[in-house]
Design an enzyme around this catalytic site. Structure first.
Site, PDB file in Angstrom:
ATOM      1  N   ILE A   1      74.997  50.538  49.554  1.00 48.77           N
ATOM      2  CA  ILE A   1      76.247  51.252  49.974  1.00 48.77           C
ATOM      3  C   ILE A   1      76.644  50.232  50.768  1.00 48.77           C
ATOM      4  CG2 ILE A   1      77.786  52.673  51.832  1.00 48.77           C
ATOM      5  CD1 ILE A   1      77.565  53.508  48.854  1.00 48.77           C
TER       6      ILE A   1
ATOM      7  N   GLU B   1      83.081  46.704  43.539  1.00 49.34           N
ATOM      8  CA  GLU B   1      83.879  47.617  43.478  1.00 49.34           C
ATOM      9  C   GLU B   1      84.704  47.088  41.844  1.00 49.34           C
ATOM     10  OE1 GLU B   1      86.326  46.302  46.201  1.00 49.34           O
ATOM     11  OE2 GLU B   1      85.117  45.813  47.300  1.00 49.34           O
TER      12      GLU B   1
ATOM     13  N   GLN C   1      75.705  22.497  36.763  1.00 45.33           N
ATOM     14  CA  GLN C   1      75.866  21.907  35.569  1.00 45.33           C
ATOM     15  C   GLN C   1      75.724  20.470  36.230  1.00 45.33           C
ATOM     16  OE1 GLN C   1      75.003  22.993  33.107  1.00 45.33           O
ATOM     17  NE2 GLN C   1      74.773  21.222  31.496  1.00 45.33           N
ATOM     18  N   ILE C   2      76.865  20.462  36.844  1.00 43.90           N
ATOM     19  CA  ILE C   2      78.024  18.554  37.560  1.00 43.90           C
ATOM     20  C   ILE C   2      77.023  18.428  37.925  1.00 43.90           C
ATOM     21  CG2 ILE C   2      79.404  17.172  38.749  1.00 43.90           C
ATOM     22  CD1 ILE C   2      82.080  19.409  37.591  1.00 43.90           C
TER      23      ILE C   2
ATOM     24  N   PHE D   1      81.749  52.797  52.639  1.00 47.91           N
ATOM     25  CA  PHE D   1      82.532  53.101  51.582  1.00 47.91           C
ATOM     26  C   PHE D   1      81.276  54.373  50.696  1.00 47.91           C
ATOM     27  CE2 PHE D   1      84.513  53.213  47.434  1.00 47.91           C
ATOM     28  CZ  PHE D   1      86.067  53.813  47.593  1.00 47.91           C
TER      29      PHE D   1
ATOM     30  N   ARG E   1      78.522  10.480  42.438  1.00 47.44           N
ATOM     31  CA  ARG E   1      76.726  10.565  41.889  1.00 47.44           C
ATOM     32  C   ARG E   1      77.204   9.810  41.041  1.00 47.44           C
ATOM     33  NH1 ARG E   1      71.429  10.808  40.673  1.00 47.44           N
ATOM     34  NH2 ARG E   1      71.508  12.125  38.569  1.00 47.44           N
TER      35      ARG E   1
ATOM     36  N   GLY F   1      77.933  55.137  39.211  1.00 45.23           N
ATOM     37  CA  GLY F   1      78.095  54.204  39.393  1.00 45.23           C
ATOM     38  C   GLY F   1      79.505  54.276  38.933  1.00 45.23           C
TER      39      GLY F   1
ATOM     40  N   GLN G   1      84.502  11.872  30.570  1.00 47.66           N
ATOM     41  CA  GLN G   1      85.805  12.989  30.386  1.00 47.66           C
ATOM     42  C   GLN G   1      85.009  13.917  30.257  1.00 47.66           C
ATOM     43  OE1 GLN G   1      87.445  10.844  27.095  1.00 47.66           O
ATOM     44  NE2 GLN G   1      89.647   9.821  28.550  1.00 47.66           N
TER      45      GLN G   1
ATOM     46  N   GLU H   1      76.253  57.100  43.314  1.00 47.44           N
ATOM     47  CA  GLU H   1      75.407  57.259  43.643  1.00 47.44           C
ATOM     48  C   GLU H   1      74.407  56.769  42.004  1.00 47.44           C
ATOM     49  OE1 GLU H   1      76.279  61.484  42.904  1.00 47.44           O
ATOM     50  OE2 GLU H   1      77.277  61.598  44.541  1.00 47.44           O
TER      51      GLU H   1
HETATM   52  N1  COS Z   1      95.896  55.455  42.165  1.00 46.43           N
HETATM   53  C1  COS Z   1      96.111  56.754  42.072  1.00 46.43           C
HETATM   54  N2  COS Z   1      95.459  57.721  41.417  1.00 46.43           N
HETATM   55  C2  COS Z   1      94.052  57.262  40.490  1.00 46.43           C
HETATM   56  C3  COS Z   1      94.223  55.996  40.101  1.00 46.43           C
HETATM   57  C4  COS Z   1      94.682  55.243  41.040  1.00 46.43           C
HETATM   58  N3  COS Z   1      94.230  53.454  40.977  1.00 46.43           N
HETATM   59  N4  COS Z   1      93.608  55.382  38.236  1.00 46.43           N
HETATM   60  C5  COS Z   1      93.261  57.117  38.414  1.00 46.43           C
HETATM   61  N5  COS Z   1      94.110  58.066  38.982  1.00 46.43           N
HETATM   62  C6  COS Z   1      94.678  59.397  39.095  1.00 46.43           C
HETATM   63  C7  COS Z   1      94.637  59.982  37.366  1.00 46.43           C
HETATM   64  O1  COS Z   1      96.233  59.565  37.520  1.00 46.43           O
HETATM   65  C8  COS Z   1      94.073  60.641  37.291  1.00 46.43           C
HETATM   66  O2  COS Z   1      95.071  61.801  37.928  1.00 46.43           O
HETATM   67  P1  COS Z   1      95.403  63.247  36.690  1.00 46.43           P
HETATM   68  O3  COS Z   1      94.010  63.442  36.432  1.00 46.43           O
HETATM   69  O4  COS Z   1      96.061  63.737  37.780  1.00 46.43           O
HETATM   70  O5  COS Z   1      96.791  63.113  35.647  1.00 46.43           O
HETATM   71  C9  COS Z   1      92.779  60.975  37.726  1.00 46.43           C
HETATM   72  O6  COS Z   1      92.883  59.818  38.937  1.00 46.43           O
HETATM   73  C10 COS Z   1      91.598  60.561  37.090  1.00 46.43           C
HETATM   74  O7  COS Z   1      91.703  59.559  36.243  1.00 46.43           O
HETATM   75  P2  COS Z   1      90.624  58.644  35.299  1.00 46.43           P
HETATM   76  O8  COS Z   1      91.206  59.753  34.293  1.00 46.43           O
HETATM   77  O9  COS Z   1      91.344  57.804  34.598  1.00 46.43           O
HETATM   78  O10 COS Z   1      89.341  58.749  35.545  1.00 46.43           O
HETATM   79  P3  COS Z   1      88.399  58.782  34.695  1.00 46.43           P
HETATM   80  O11 COS Z   1      86.835  59.395  35.147  1.00 46.43           O
HETATM   81  O12 COS Z   1      88.300  58.672  33.437  1.00 46.43           O
HETATM   82  O13 COS Z   1      88.048  57.106  34.738  1.00 46.43           O
HETATM   83  C11 COS Z   1      87.270  55.072  36.111  1.00 46.43           C
HETATM   84  C12 COS Z   1      88.234  56.111  36.191  1.00 46.43           C
HETATM   85  C13 COS Z   1      86.273  55.212  35.150  1.00 46.43           C
HETATM   86  C14 COS Z   1      88.533  53.925  35.658  1.00 46.43           C
HETATM   87  C15 COS Z   1      86.612  55.146  37.481  1.00 46.43           C
HETATM   88  O14 COS Z   1      85.954  56.155  37.774  1.00 46.43           O
HETATM   89  C16 COS Z   1      86.504  53.744  38.233  1.00 46.43           C
HETATM   90  O15 COS Z   1      86.779  53.191  38.350  1.00 46.43           O
HETATM   91  N6  COS Z   1      85.340  54.162  38.758  1.00 46.43           N
HETATM   92  C17 COS Z   1      84.268  52.779  38.153  1.00 46.43           C
HETATM   93  C18 COS Z   1      84.471  53.151  40.147  1.00 46.43           C
HETATM   94  C19 COS Z   1      83.940  51.825  41.115  1.00 46.43           C
HETATM   95  O16 COS Z   1      84.737  50.311  40.705  1.00 46.43           O
HETATM   96  N7  COS Z   1      82.478  51.767  41.412  1.00 46.43           N
HETATM   97  C20 COS Z   1      82.054  50.746  42.762  1.00 46.43           C
HETATM   98  C21 COS Z   1      81.265  50.534  43.654  1.00 46.43           C
HETATM   99  S1  COS Z   1      83.167  51.717  44.639  1.00 46.43           S
HETATM  100  S2  COS Z   1      82.162  49.898  45.451  1.00 46.43           S
END
Ligand code: COS
Length: 386
Positions: free
Chosen positions: A156, A364, A337-338, A122, A269, A130, A280, A126
């Protein structure tokens, strides 16, 4: 379709047996070699682990979310590197196609993902995007019947051997936020696709991450997930909702194992002429860990049930991921710790668990991102009511 309960219990029993008898004894070797043996990968494919969440009509087992988290609690007991072998196929690597793919995309890719013939990754993160995923800069320009992808993805999981990647890239550079992002299925053999060197990590040795580089990488237009531009960010978020629940299950399982190891050691132990489990203050650490694991288990199963009943669980998935990953960190810390001085020595194993668990609070979506998701959803719900 839900499995009948006997069949599901049999699956859980065979996964637990496999974890205890086959995977746990290999943990040290895998960590030292930074490699999961090939025969383990084949055995996992034979057990159907790559297809746990792929619907039955596409060759998978089609577990419900509740069933999936129960399995991930079992698998989570072993070193996370083992789960990583098939974890992306079960979680974030396949779910974009399962959730939003077209019928043709599902037919073409899911059976091979379910069988383990294709390993998936997935590719959202970038170098400069992040936590702020909507700010990603990779581009996808339509040229005839192909998209031309440019950009770089970072950290990734499974990319070093991924056959298929689900990739988020910006199809409309005029829209700066999430609306300009689309998701694609990119095959490893695509011209213009290359991979960075595997990163050296703090823990979870045996699971590999690297950069993915797109230089005029050509992808058939029919590989645009769902066939609609601009939906990629939402596809990624929906995918992460399920992925975070899976990971919450893993954290519960891993914490459970750490407690089991700590309890065993505490009963063996002796200090001051008796087992340290009789003190305790040690009991306090064991009891807090037990209660927190129980809370994490209940929370994760409840959120999974809600998702299965059709509810949007962005908040619950974020709560479960945040709570269980932080809880797992505390439980593993108490285990060290244990063990006392031995907890800091590699031979005893808990030192490795401590390093492995650290990533749960980061990937995630970091704990801080889960907090933002939870708080924002609460605020939005309140404003909607008013
Ligand atoms: N399911 C469906 N739609 C979703 C959703 C979800 N869980 N979360 C957000 N959306 C939709 C929102 O409803 C919004 O749609 P509309 O504009 O049509 O209303 C759109 O997506 C944008 O959402 P939002 O405004 O919340 O986006 P932001 O950019 O402000 O922030 C966060 C979103 C910070 C929560 C997001 O960027 C995030 O999860 N970041 C972390 C990413 C991550 O987990 N990375 C790990 C690497 S991948 S392993």
């Amino acid at each position: 379709m839900t499995m009948d309960s006997d069949t599901f219990q049999n699956l859980l029993t065979s996964v637990r047996k496999y974890v205890n008898e086959r995977l746990i004894p290999l943990e040290k070797e895998v960590a030292e070699n930074d490699e999961v043996p090939e025969d383990i990968k084949h055995e996992m494919a034979e057990m159907g682990l790559f297809g746990l969440t792929v619907p039955e009509e596409y060759g998978g087992i089609g577990l419900t979310t509740e069933e999936e988290v129960c399995v991930s609690m079992e698998l989570g007991r072993a070193s996370p590197a083992f789960r990583s072998v098939f974890g992306t196929n079960v979680g974030i690597g396949s779910q974009a196609i399962v959730i939003d793919g077209t019928k043709e995309q599902k037919l073409r890719y899911l059976p091979k993902i379910a069988s383990g013939e294709y390993v998936t990754s997935f590719a959202l993160t970038e170098p400069e995007a992040g936590s702020d995923a909507a700010n990603l800069q990779s581009t996808a320009r339509l040229e005839g019947n192909e998209y031309v992808l440019n950009g770089r993805k970072r950290y990734i999981t499974n990319a070093p051997w991924a056959d298929v990647l689900t990739v988020m890239a910006r199809t409309n550079p005029d829209i700066s936020g999430h609306g300009g992002i689309s998701s694609f299925i990119v095959e490893r053999t695509s011209a213009g696709l290359s991979f960075g060197k595997p990163e050296k990590k703090m823990g979870q040795h045996g699971a590999h991450v690297c950069d993915v580089i797109f230089e005029n990488c050509r992808v058939p237009a029919k590989n645009l997930i769902g066939g609609i531009e601009g939906q990629g960010f939402k596809t990624a978020m929906k995918t992460l909702d399920r992925g975070r629940l899976h990971l919450a299950g893993v954290c519960v399982g891993f914490a459970d194992r750490a407690l089991e190891v700590a309890l065993g050691y505490a009963c063996e132990r002796k200090q001051f002429k008796k087992p340290i489990s009789e003190f305790q203050l040690v009991q306090g650490m064991l009891a807090e860990s037990k209660a927190e694991i129980y809370a994490g288990r209940c929370m994760t199963i409840d959120a999974a049930k809600k998702r299965d009943s059709g509810q949007v669980v962005a908040t619950e998935a974020a709560c479960a991921k945040m709570f269980t990953s932080e809880m797992c960190g505390r439980v593993v810390d108490r285990a060290v710790q244990i063990f006392g001085g031995s907890g800091y020595i590699a031979d005893y194993g808990v030192e490795r668990m401590y390093r492995d668990a650290r990533l749960f609070r980061i990937y995630e979506g970091t704990t801080q991102i889960q907090q933002i998701v939870i708080a924002r959803n609460m605020i939005r719900e309140l404003l909607d009511i008013q």
